[in-house]
Write an enzyme that holds these catalytic residues in place. Structure first.
Site, PDB file in Angstrom:
ATOM      1  CG  PHE A 134      67.900 -76.219  60.170  1.00 27.47           C
ATOM      2  CD1 PHE A 134      68.206 -74.882  60.362  1.00 27.47           C
ATOM      3  CD2 PHE A 134      67.971 -77.087  61.251  1.00 27.47           C
ATOM      4  CE1 PHE A 134      68.567 -74.415  61.617  1.00 27.47           C
ATOM      5  CE2 PHE A 134      68.334 -76.625  62.507  1.00 27.47           C
ATOM      6  CZ  PHE A 134      68.629 -75.282  62.686  1.00 27.47           C
ATOM      7  CB  ALA A 135      73.234 -77.813  58.537  1.00 28.85           C
TER       8      ALA A 135
ATOM      9  N   GLY B 142      80.152 -83.919  66.782  1.00 31.89           N
ATOM     10  CA  GLY B 142      80.370 -83.799  68.231  1.00 31.89           C
ATOM     11  C   GLY B 142      79.268 -83.074  68.968  1.00 31.89           C
TER      12      GLY B 142
ATOM     13  CB  SER C 281      71.370 -84.317  72.839  1.00 31.85           C
ATOM     14  OG  SER C 281      70.908 -85.523  72.296  1.00 31.85           O
TER      15      SER C 281
ATOM     16  CB  ILE D 267      48.550-108.455  64.975  1.00 30.14           C
ATOM     17  CG1 ILE D 267      48.339-108.149  66.477  1.00 30.14           C
ATOM     18  CG2 ILE D 267      47.233-108.871  64.311  1.00 30.14           C
ATOM     19  CD1 ILE D 267      47.441-106.965  66.777  1.00 30.14           C
TER      20      ILE D 267
ATOM     21  CD  GLU E 227      62.534 -81.909  63.313  1.00 30.03           C
ATOM     22  OE1 GLU E 227      61.583 -81.284  63.756  1.00 30.03           O
ATOM     23  OE2 GLU E 227      62.766 -82.058  62.100  1.00 30.03           O
ATOM     24  N   GLY E 228      65.024 -83.641  68.738  1.00 35.36           N
ATOM     25  CA  GLY E 228      64.939 -83.807  70.185  1.00 35.36           C
ATOM     26  C   GLY E 228      64.621 -85.241  70.541  1.00 35.36           C
TER      27      GLY E 228
ATOM     28  CD  GLU F 269      66.789 -91.042  75.556  1.00 34.63           C
ATOM     29  OE1 GLU F 269      66.888 -90.464  74.458  1.00 34.63           O
ATOM     30  OE2 GLU F 269      66.374 -92.213  75.662  1.00 34.63           O
TER      31      GLU F 269
HETATM   32  C1  LIG Z   1      67.584 -89.306  59.812  1.00 34.20           C
HETATM   33  C2  LIG Z   1      68.014 -88.124  60.612  1.00 34.20           C
HETATM   34  C3  LIG Z   1      67.695 -86.843  60.155  1.00 34.20           C
HETATM   35  C4  LIG Z   1      68.150 -85.712  60.839  1.00 34.20           C
HETATM   36  N1  LIG Z   1      67.923 -84.458  60.324  1.00 34.20           N
HETATM   37  C5  LIG Z   1      68.564 -83.379  60.867  1.00 34.20           C
HETATM   38  C6  LIG Z   1      68.527 -82.099  60.217  1.00 34.20           C
HETATM   39  O1  LIG Z   1      67.879 -81.922  59.173  1.00 34.20           O
HETATM   40  N2  LIG Z   1      69.252 -81.089  60.742  1.00 34.20           N
HETATM   41  C7  LIG Z   1      69.974 -81.231  61.878  1.00 34.20           C
HETATM   42  O2  LIG Z   1      70.631 -80.266  62.288  1.00 34.20           O
HETATM   43  N3  LIG Z   1      70.019 -82.432  62.545  1.00 34.20           N
HETATM   44  C8  LIG Z   1      69.338 -83.503  62.052  1.00 34.20           C
HETATM   45  N4  LIG Z   1      69.393 -84.732  62.683  1.00 34.20           N
HETATM   46  C9  LIG Z   1      70.180 -84.865  63.910  1.00 34.20           C
HETATM   47  C10 LIG Z   1      69.339 -85.195  65.136  1.00 34.20           C
HETATM   48  O3  LIG Z   1      68.616 -84.073  65.554  1.00 34.20           O
HETATM   49  C11 LIG Z   1      70.299 -85.740  66.215  1.00 34.20           C
HETATM   50  O4  LIG Z   1      70.706 -87.030  65.782  1.00 34.20           O
HETATM   51  C12 LIG Z   1      69.651 -85.824  67.574  1.00 34.20           C
HETATM   52  O5  LIG Z   1      69.427 -84.526  68.089  1.00 34.20           O
HETATM   53  C13 LIG Z   1      70.506 -86.607  68.582  1.00 34.20           C
HETATM   54  O6  LIG Z   1      71.828 -86.194  68.559  1.00 34.20           O
HETATM   55  P1  LIG Z   1      73.018 -87.262  68.432  1.00 34.20           P
HETATM   56  O7  LIG Z   1      72.686 -88.144  67.299  1.00 34.20           O
HETATM   57  O8  LIG Z   1      74.307 -86.506  68.381  1.00 34.20           O
HETATM   58  O9  LIG Z   1      72.952 -88.106  69.753  1.00 34.20           O
HETATM   59  P2  LIG Z   1      73.653 -87.727  71.133  1.00 34.20           P
HETATM   60  O10 LIG Z   1      73.363 -86.306  71.465  1.00 34.20           O
HETATM   61  O11 LIG Z   1      75.071 -88.147  71.085  1.00 34.20           O
HETATM   62  O12 LIG Z   1      72.879 -88.661  72.137  1.00 34.20           O
HETATM   63  C14 LIG Z   1      73.123 -90.064  72.232  1.00 34.20           C
HETATM   64  C15 LIG Z   1      72.161 -90.637  73.260  1.00 34.20           C
HETATM   65  O13 LIG Z   1      72.416 -90.049  74.554  1.00 34.20           O
HETATM   66  C16 LIG Z   1      71.255 -89.445  75.044  1.00 34.20           C
HETATM   67  N5  LIG Z   1      71.617 -88.266  75.805  1.00 34.20           N
HETATM   68  C17 LIG Z   1      72.414 -87.236  75.399  1.00 34.20           C
HETATM   69  N6  LIG Z   1      72.540 -86.335  76.370  1.00 34.20           N
HETATM   70  C18 LIG Z   1      71.789 -86.787  77.416  1.00 34.20           C
HETATM   71  C19 LIG Z   1      71.458 -86.275  78.710  1.00 34.20           C
HETATM   72  N7  LIG Z   1      71.933 -85.096  79.123  1.00 34.20           N
HETATM   73  N8  LIG Z   1      70.665 -87.005  79.506  1.00 34.20           N
HETATM   74  C20 LIG Z   1      70.173 -88.201  79.092  1.00 34.20           C
HETATM   75  N9  LIG Z   1      70.435 -88.737  77.877  1.00 34.20           N
HETATM   76  C21 LIG Z   1      71.219 -88.015  77.048  1.00 34.20           C
HETATM   77  C22 LIG Z   1      70.425 -89.099  73.801  1.00 34.20           C
HETATM   78  O14 LIG Z   1      69.056 -88.922  74.102  1.00 34.20           O
HETATM   79  C23 LIG Z   1      70.705 -90.325  72.950  1.00 34.20           C
HETATM   80  O15 LIG Z   1      69.886 -91.380  73.380  1.00 34.20           O
HETATM   81  C24 LIG Z   1      68.885 -85.872  62.049  1.00 34.20           C
HETATM   82  C25 LIG Z   1      69.158 -87.162  62.530  1.00 34.20           C
HETATM   83  C26 LIG Z   1      68.741 -88.273  61.828  1.00 34.20           C
HETATM   84  C27 LIG Z   1      69.088 -89.631  62.356  1.00 34.20           C
END
Ligand SMILES: Cc1cc2nc3c(=O)[nH]c(=O)nc-3n(C[C@H](O)[C@H](O)[C@H](O)COP(=O)(O)OP(=O)(O)OC[C@H]3O[C@@H](n4cnc5c(N)ncnc54)[C@H](O)[C@@H]3O)c2cc1C
Length: 390
Positions: free
Chosen positions: A126-127, A132, A135, A338, A364-365, A368
């Site tokens: 699922f993508a 860019g 979150s 421990i 998955e969220g 934050e």
């Molecule tokens: C191993 C792995 C598997 C994954 N599998 C999938 C998958 O199968 N399909 C898919 O679609 N995605 C997948 N993801 C993506 C994952 O859901 C995202 O990495 C995640 O949602 C965070 O997005 P980002 O990495 O772009 O971080 P960003 O959104 O760039 O966030 C960076 C930091 O800023 C914080 N932040 C961002 N906005 C705010 C705000 N408004 N207020 C406060 N803090 C904020 C975030 O919490 C985080 O700490 C996967 C990621 C990983 C690492």
């Protein structure tokens, strides 16, 4: 108020526990050995063989409707089962499952994508996430343009679980940039790998790894739209919603197993002529871990119960995901402490859990994002403190 499991819940939990002890845990030493050699803990055929054995044991398609051969178990039951699976680090899950949103498929799509996925003959991914937009998933840019009976997809997805192994991807793409993803401008497509997307493995601190998916003029027939045009963002949120209680349920199982290891080690390991368990510093780590574990367990079971009761589960499941993910990180950290130097080695699975559970606070969220949802619900008055007891 009754916190006891029903006879049926206890029986199912005990059966899964027996299966995990008998069939899954004996593989642990080999899984660790392979992972240390940078190989997958289980290959596809071994996982399938185990899943078929579990099917003979009675477990197939926990969330899958009965008309598709599944068990359609209530969320509380599924939560209890995910906790049992969390007790082993072998990368095993029951078979007979498909992405929850694939059930929105047309009859033709069901034959091509849903049924083979349930049968384990095809692997999906699922993508939605892009370089860019994580979150801020509504900010996706991967574009789908209509061209006759096809759509042409251009752009990139990243961090996609199973992206390297998948036979097809469920891709959320922008179909109407004017509207924006959240307001009907995004659509979900079922895209075979044979249609021309490619994947690039991403190394992470965990075992295995997600992939980047590259779409460069990939043509997808109109009939491969999943759901309605414009429904892509809503489907994406529905897909993510399921993980909000399965992930922390799994975390509870990890914490249970790890904490028991710490208790056993604390009683056995002697320093200065006495077991380390006689030190208050160690006792407090055990006490804090047990307290947080139980707090997480009940928060998560309540969020699953909310699903079964037909109530809006979002607030409860955000709290469960936030607290469960944090809890397992704190517990595994203490368990490692421990164990001293041994905890840091690859002889034991503790450092593996330490790396694995860090992800639970991100995917998955993120923590934050969960906090954003919980506080927004309260600040805007969608939820009242203790309102679930009204
Ligand atoms: C191993 C792995 C598997 C994954 N599998 C999938 C998958 O199968 N399909 C898919 O679609 N995605 C997948 N993801 C993506 C994952 O859901 C995202 O990495 C995640 O949602 C965070 O997005 P980002 O990495 O772009 O971080 P960003 O959104 O760039 O966030 C960076 C930091 O800023 C914080 N932040 C961002 N906005 C705010 C705000 N408004 N207020 C406060 N803090 C904020 C975030 O919490 C985080 O700490 C996967 C990621 C990983 C690492």
């Amino acid at each position: 108020m009754d916190f006891a499991l029903s006879d049926e819940e206890r029986a199912v939990r005990d059966t899964v526990r027996a299966f995990v002890s008998r069939e899954v845990m004996p593989l642990e030493a080999e899984v660790l050995r392979r992972e240390r050699a940078h190989r997958p803990g289980l290959d596809r055929s071994e996982l399938r063989e185990l899943q078929l054995r579990a099917k003979r044991f009675g477990f197939w398609g926990l969330a899958t409707p009965e008309e598709y051969g599944g068990m359609a178990l209530p969320a509380v039951m599924q939560s209890l089962i995910w906790t049992e699976l969390g007790r082993s680090f072998v990368p095993f899950r029951f078979g007979g499952e498909a992405d929850n949103i694939l059930f929105h498929a047309t009859e033709e799509q069901k034959r091509e994508f849903l049924l083979p996925t349930i049968a384990g003959e095809r692997i999906s991914c699922f993508a939605i996430t892009e370089p860019g937009a994580g979150s801020d998933a509504a900010n996706i840019r991967l574009r789908a343009r209509r061209d006759g009976d096809d759509w042409v997809l251009d752009g990139e997805k990243t961090f996609i679980t199973n992206g390297n192994d998948a036979d097809f991807a469920i891709v959320v793409a922008v179909t109407d940039p004017e509207k924006g993803a959240r307001r009907g401008g995004a659509t979900a497509f079922l895209v075979d790998r044979a249609m021309g997307w490619r994947s690039e493995f991403i190394q992470t601190m965990g075992e295995g790894g997600p992939a980047a998916l590259v779409f460069d003029g990939v043509r997808v027939p109109h009939r491969n739209i999943l759901g309605e045009i414009g429904q892509g963002f809503a489907l994406g949120m529905e897909w993510i919603g399921k993980g909000r209680y399965t992930i922390p349920s799994h975390a509870v199982g990890i914490a249970e197993r790890a904490l028991q290891m710490a208790i056993d080690h604390a009683n056995a390991r002697e320093t200065f002529g006495a077991p380390i368990a006689t030190n208050q510093a160690i006792q407090w780590m055990i006490a804090d871990s047990e307290t947080e574990l139980e707090a997480a367990r009940w928060l998560i079971l309540r969020s699953a119960w909310t699903v079964d009761a037909g109530l809006d589960p979002r607030h409860a499941s955000s709290m469960g995901k936030l607290y469960g993910a944090g809890m397992v990180n704190r517990v595994v950290d203490r368990v490692l402490q421990i164990h001293g130097g041994m905890g840091y080695t690859r002889e034991l699975p503790i450092e593996r859990w330490y790396r694995q559970v860090r992800l639970y606070r991100i995917f998955e969220g993120t923590d934050e994002m969960q906090r954003l949802i919980i506080s927004r619900d309260l600040l805007r008055g969608y939820t009242k403190i203790g309102g679930h007891l009204a």
